[in-house]
Motif scaffolding. Structure first.
Motif, PDB file in Angstrom:
ATOM      1  N   LEU A  39      57.219  90.215  21.852  1.00 31.68           N
ATOM      2  CA  LEU A  39      58.199  89.624  20.935  1.00 31.68           C
ATOM      3  C   LEU A  39      58.844  90.698  20.049  1.00 31.68           C
ATOM      4  O   LEU A  39      58.153  91.504  19.426  1.00 31.68           O
ATOM      5  CB  LEU A  39      57.514  88.570  20.063  1.00 31.68           C
ATOM      6  N   ARG A  40      60.172  90.686  20.030  1.00 30.77           N
ATOM      7  CA  ARG A  40      60.916  91.607  19.178  1.00 30.77           C
ATOM      8  C   ARG A  40      61.553  90.896  17.970  1.00 30.77           C
ATOM      9  O   ARG A  40      61.627  91.466  16.891  1.00 30.77           O
ATOM     10  CB  ARG A  40      62.032  92.294  19.987  1.00 30.77           C
ATOM     11  N   MET A  86      60.588  93.609  15.747  1.00 32.56           N
ATOM     12  CA  MET A  86      61.565  94.236  14.865  1.00 32.56           C
ATOM     13  C   MET A  86      62.097  93.282  13.799  1.00 32.56           C
ATOM     14  O   MET A  86      62.412  93.709  12.694  1.00 32.56           O
ATOM     15  CB  MET A  86      62.735  94.779  15.699  1.00 32.56           C
ATOM     16  N   LEU A  87      62.238  91.993  14.126  1.00 28.42           N
ATOM     17  CA  LEU A  87      62.814  91.029  13.195  1.00 28.42           C
ATOM     18  C   LEU A  87      61.861  89.871  12.998  1.00 28.42           C
ATOM     19  O   LEU A  87      61.374  89.289  13.969  1.00 28.42           O
ATOM     20  CB  LEU A  87      64.157  90.514  13.718  1.00 28.42           C
ATOM     21  N   SER A 128      56.831  98.442  13.745  1.00 27.50           N
ATOM     22  CA  SER A 128      58.201  98.490  14.259  1.00 27.50           C
ATOM     23  C   SER A 128      59.141  97.576  13.480  1.00 27.50           C
ATOM     24  O   SER A 128      60.339  97.537  13.747  1.00 27.50           O
ATOM     25  CB  SER A 128      58.229  98.084  15.740  1.00 27.50           C
ATOM     26  N   LEU A 129      58.587  96.812  12.543  1.00 30.70           N
ATOM     27  CA  LEU A 129      59.387  95.835  11.819  1.00 30.70           C
ATOM     28  C   LEU A 129      60.491  96.532  11.027  1.00 30.70           C
ATOM     29  O   LEU A 129      60.233  97.435  10.233  1.00 30.70           O
ATOM     30  CB  LEU A 129      58.486  95.038  10.877  1.00 30.70           C
ATOM     31  N   LEU A 181      55.824 100.442   6.681  1.00 31.66           N
ATOM     32  CA  LEU A 181      56.991 100.064   7.488  1.00 31.66           C
ATOM     33  C   LEU A 181      58.084 101.103   7.295  1.00 31.66           C
ATOM     34  O   LEU A 181      59.084 100.890   6.618  1.00 31.66           O
ATOM     35  CB  LEU A 181      57.481  98.667   7.078  1.00 31.66           C
ATOM     36  N   ASN A 182      57.908 102.248   7.921  1.00 30.57           N
ATOM     37  CA  ASN A 182      58.840 103.352   7.706  1.00 30.57           C
ATOM     38  C   ASN A 182      60.157 103.191   8.458  1.00 30.57           C
ATOM     39  O   ASN A 182      61.035 104.051   8.365  1.00 30.57           O
ATOM     40  CB  ASN A 182      58.191 104.697   8.074  1.00 30.57           C
ATOM     41  N   LYS A 183      60.281 102.095   9.228  1.00 30.72           N
ATOM     42  CA  LYS A 183      61.548 101.806   9.900  1.00 30.72           C
ATOM     43  C   LYS A 183      62.298 100.645   9.228  1.00 30.72           C
ATOM     44  O   LYS A 183      63.295 100.161   9.752  1.00 30.72           O
ATOM     45  CB  LYS A 183      61.313 101.458  11.371  1.00 30.72           C
TER      46      LYS A 183
END
Length: 691
Positions: free
Chosen positions: A80-81, A115-116, A137-138, A159-161
């Protein structure tokens, strides 16, 4: 599951599931990779079997009516992304069982790929799970408009992204963790409508250089607005209103993409002339749409360079500051303005005629200043106006009748000025007026036009403290949705019209300090009044004891010396049988007495003339017996006089004088010609009550 739009009608065995509505499959393996049923109005709960779709990458169920909890089985979806449950009615806490499983599956795979994560506007409760920090990856978290409590967990520093963080409209407390301001990848930081306190770091514009949206409105932040904010040159929206920020507003010269600046309801400025210097740095910002700086302590004069503001500007909100000087005529160049608020400042001078150029203007607030001169008649050409508030100034002259051309007006307030003349009847033909028409505390004269009955949608009408006269128009009864009616401190006379009984929505009625007479109508007891003021008139008779009259604190009747009865708290004399009967029947009695007196006077006068005629006849025809003298008088009735004069028609009129008119008549059956003098008729209702 309820499916009103039929989005799931294709979900049956007659077709392959990859052809079902909202289902997207991978090209190579024909496995479900995306489930997109946003805006489908689905009602029900999400099936736990969705957890078996192991290739699922995107779940978009945004804007439905899904309820209950998130199935923990979704934790098996390690590919799941994107997961978006925003704008549903999901309940319970953010399920730790679901998140724990999802995090575990992600950790077991080569890389975490979610991601979301979106769950905006649900009914979720509890704290933001610290386990969110393990979803490395969030990049986007949308959790606004729930019932979350507590503070932002420190674990989110992993959450460095992270690019977008939104937890607005919750009950979050504490301060923003310092690491948030060091996530240079952030483009959206949105935490409005919480209870967050603390200060913003002075170097915020340097540590968050990619910021596009910064929202902290309606919190408890304090301190200065960071002077480095201009360094965040990608900033599109800066909304920090309703906090406790202090000091000067810094330069915003580098914010070339800025569209919304809302810093109102703080404690910015010191009332000094240079408080508005930052406005110069907004000139030539071609994307600017909103500038709202109201409810601060900002001083100084409005710069003429307002003409250099973006023509895209739609809203100017400068109210409730300490702004001085005049309104620049250049303001007319902002032709796309829909809202102009300069209220409650210290502005002087006239309303510039260039204001008429603002043909898109809907909200127009200049109240609470020191403006003088007249209201430009050209204001009637501003056809988009919905709200006009010019109250509490020094405006003079008459109310422009051209305002009647503004057919979209919802509210007008012109009170507490020096306006004179009559209220234009055109004002009462604006059927769109639904909120209020307030013209109080001026020098307006004349009677109220009957056209007031056309305001059938109006909620508040206030014409108090003027010099209006005449009777209260009965057409007011047509305004059936009227809630507040203020007519006090004028020169209205006559009785309270019975048509006001139609005001079934009325809650506040003030008729005090006029010259109203007659009785208090009983129908006032039936209305749902919360307050009634009839004081200082000339009302008489018995005071009702039902409805609003049961509450002395909600009813004022003082200053009416001929009232009696009512509840004991009014301290009035008891109504005797005499004054009760008098108040009940006096009007009818006086009217009947006046008419009867007129008829008797006409009969007596006719008899006198007839007597003179008979005396003259005696001198030529011999003596008259007593019986021949009496009989003619006994046979002359008012009906005889009506027949003799053809009901006092104009054809029989001989002449008129200051005391009445003389008619020629022929009495039946003898054909005796007589002259009948009738009293002068009443010209108004007052003469009927004279003794």
């Amino acid at each position: 599951m309820n499916d009103p739009l039929g989005k799931l009608s294709t979900w049956n065995e007659s077709s392959h599931f990859c052809k079902w509505s909202g289902v997207i499959c991978g090209v190579r393996h024909q496995r479900v990779v995306e489930l997109d049923l946003h805006d489908a109005q689905l009602d029900g709960s999400l099936s736990p079997y969705a957890g078996n779709l192991s290739f699922l990458r995107i779940i978009n169920l945004r804007n439905n009516s899904l309820s209950h909890t998130i199935p923990p089985e979704l934790g098996r979806l390690f590919r799941l992304r994107e997961l978006d449950f925003s704008y549903n009615t999901l309940t319970g806490e953010i399920q730790l069982t679901f998140l724990a499983a999802l995090i575990y599956e992600n950790l077991m795979s080569a890389t975490t790929i979610l991601m979301l994560l979106g769950f905006t506007k649900n009914n979720l409760v509890g704290q933001i799970p610290s386990s969110f920090g393990n979803l490395s990856s969030l990049s986007m978290i949308y959790g606004g408009r729930n019932n979350l409590i507590g503070s932002i967990p420190d674990t989110l520093k992993n959450l460095n992204k992270l690019e977008q963080l939104a937890f607005g409209e919750n009950n979050l407390t504490g301060t923003v963790p310092p690491f948030i301001y060091n996530v240079s990848s952030l483009t959206i930081l949105s935490l409005p409508v919480n209870r967050i306190h603390g200060t913003l770091p002075l170097d915020l514009g340097f540590t968050l250089p990619n910021l596009e949206i910064l929202r902290f409105e309606i919190n408890q932040l304090s301190g200065p607005v960071p002077p480095s904010v201009s360094n965040a040159s990608n900033l599109v929206s800066l909304r920090i209103f309703s906090n406790k920020f202090t000091g000067k507003v810094p330069s915003l010269s580098r914010l070339t993409k800025l569209q919304k600046l809302e810093i109102d309801d703080n404690m910015l400025g010191t009332g000094e002339d240079n408080d508005l210097n930052f406005l110069y740095t907004l000139a030539n910002k071609t994307n600017l749409q909103y500038v709202v700086i109201s409810d601060n302590n900002l001083g100084g004069e409005l710069p003429e360079l307002l003409s250099n503001f973006s023509t895209k500007l739609r809203k100017i909100g400068f109210g409730r500051n300490q702004i001085r000087g005049t309104i620049p005529t250049e303001i007319g160049n902002l032709v796309n303005l829909v809202a102009l608020g300069l209220e409650t400042n210290q502005l002087t001078g006239n309303i510039p005629s260039s204001i008429v150029k603002l043909q898109s203007l809907g909200a127009f607030y200049l109240n609470g200043n020191k403006l003088s001169g007249t209201i430009p008649s050209s204001v009637g050409n501003m056809s988009s106006l919905e709200t006009v508030n010019l109250r509490l100034n020094h405006l003079q002259g008459s109310i422009p009748s051209s305002l009647g051309n503004c057919k979209h007006l919802l509210s007008v307030a012109l009170s507490q000025n020096n306006l004179t003349g009559r209220i234009p009847k055109e004002m009462f033909s604006i059927s769109s007026l639904a909120l209020y028409l307030v013209l109080a505390e001026n020098e307006l004269t004349g009677s109220r036009p009957l056209e007031v009955g056309q305001l059938v949608n109006l909620a508040v009408l206030d014409v108090s403290n003027n010099k209006l006269s005449g009777e209260i128009p009965g057409t007011l009864g047509n305004c059936e949705v009227l809630e507040n009616l203020y007519l006090e401190e004028n020169f209205f006379q006559g009785t309270i019209p019975s048509s006001l009984s139609s005001l079934r929505s009325i809650s506040y009625l003030d008729l005090s300090y006029n010259n109203l007479s007659g009785q208090i109508p009983n129908y006032l007891s039936d209305l749902k009044l919360e307050y009634l003021d009839l004081s200082y008139n000339e009302l008489e008779g018995e005071v009702p004891v039902q409805g609003v009259f049961k509450n002395a604190s909600a009813t004022s009747i003082m200053g009416n010396k001929q009232l009696c009865g009512g509840i004991p708290e009014f301290n009035l004399t008891r109504c005797s049988a005499t004054n009760t009967t008098k108040s009940k029947f006096s009007s009818k009695f006086k009217l009947i007495a006046a008419i009867t007196s007129g008829i008797l006077g006409a009969i007596i006068l006719t008899c006198v003339l007839l007597f003179c005629y008979l005396r003259k006849k005696k001198g030529t025809s011999g003596p008259i017996s007593q019986s021949s003298f009496i009989v003619p008088f006994l046979q002359v009735t008012y009906e005889d006089l009506l027949k003799a004069t053809n009901r006092f028609s104009s054809e029989t009129l001989i002449g008129t004088g200051s005391f009445g008119s003389v008619y020629r008549g022929v009495l039946e059956p003898d054909g005796v010609v007589v002259a009948v003098k009738a009293p002068k008729p009443c010209q108004n209702i007052n003469c009927m009550f004279e003794y």
